[in-house]
Design an enzyme around this catalytic site. Sequence first.
Site, PDB file in Angstrom:
ATOM      1  N   ARG A 180      74.137  30.804  49.081  1.00  0.00           N
ATOM      2  CA  ARG A 180      73.599  30.849  50.443  1.00  0.00           C
ATOM      3  C   ARG A 180      72.873  29.542  50.764  1.00  0.00           C
ATOM      4  O   ARG A 180      72.959  29.036  51.889  1.00  0.00           O
ATOM      5  CB  ARG A 180      72.649  32.036  50.608  1.00  0.00           C
ATOM      6  CG  ARG A 180      73.348  33.384  50.566  1.00  0.00           C
ATOM      7  CD  ARG A 180      72.382  34.529  50.810  1.00  0.00           C
ATOM      8  NE  ARG A 180      71.885  34.537  52.171  1.00  0.00           N
ATOM      9  CZ  ARG A 180      70.877  35.297  52.596  1.00  0.00           C
ATOM     10  NH1 ARG A 180      70.243  36.089  51.739  1.00  0.00           N
ATOM     11  NH2 ARG A 180      70.493  35.250  53.854  1.00  0.00           N
ATOM     12  N   CYS A 238      62.913  32.254  51.937  1.00  0.00           N
ATOM     13  CA  CYS A 238      64.134  32.936  51.503  1.00  0.00           C
ATOM     14  C   CYS A 238      64.911  33.293  52.760  1.00  0.00           C
ATOM     15  O   CYS A 238      64.966  32.512  53.695  1.00  0.00           O
ATOM     16  CB  CYS A 238      63.787  34.164  50.668  1.00  0.00           C
ATOM     17  SG  CYS A 238      62.746  35.374  51.531  1.00  0.00           S
TER      18      CYS A 238
END
Length: 280
Positions: A180, A238
């Site tokens: 990611r 995150c």
Amino acid sequence: MTAIITARELGQALAGERPPVLLDVRWQLSTAAAAGAPPFDGRSQYAAGHIPGAVFVDLDRELAAPPGERGRHPLPDTAEFGAAMRRAGVRAGTPVVTYDGGQGWAAARAWWLLRWTGHEDVRVLDGGLAAWPGPLSTGVEEAAEGDFLPVPGAIGLLDADGAAALAREGLLLDARAAERYRGDVEPVDRVGGHIPGAVSAPTTDNVTEDGAFRTAAELAARFEALGAGRASGVGVYCGSGVSAAHEVLALELAGVPAALYAGSWSEWSRDEERPVERGA
């Protein structure tokens, strides 16, 4: 006092003269609902079996505001968070232990919010419910009303501009999975990639195969290799400010103070004018 507690230590504390308030924060990031499967139901799992005395805390409703411009899990309204913690029995002078199903992310989010709002005695059960060897209770438990009054600002918090500045001038860690970070995949947010200048540091590397934190020495070596010892400041983000709280906890165990970018990638990536970097 360390920020984590073992299952053995928790058992001793619960049997002691000053037992901690127990918060069950079972939650997980899931894209199953989008595929037509039922969403994860932490409350039902809690009712089916939890550590005796624990009260369920709903991450999506009590540890976050509704999703929007500030991301998928914006910080909750301070007054509403305080009311939720008092309903759970949290008191200013009483220890608190948070736990989840074992991943540790949700428990760390509760830990971070309580620490950020001024509670000084909060720990996370290392390894979560999976590490608990004792009996479980079923049903729903209610706690005596607590007296905790949150006062934000006790530990570091970043907004988008602060995160960008830290990526340039200090060390900004991206706690998501490496794919990611690189932008190879993005199952949840608008676009893949990372904040320019951020360093990939997946939260999963902070724990062993059974979900327990690595030793303080191992964590210190990890963050030193990532540049924490040379940085003027350290921050973490995150996807939505949940797993990053777990990394802030790991950094504390390593002796490195760090700030949380609560809006994280879900806030950053919503604004098409913010730059996005891809690759390693």
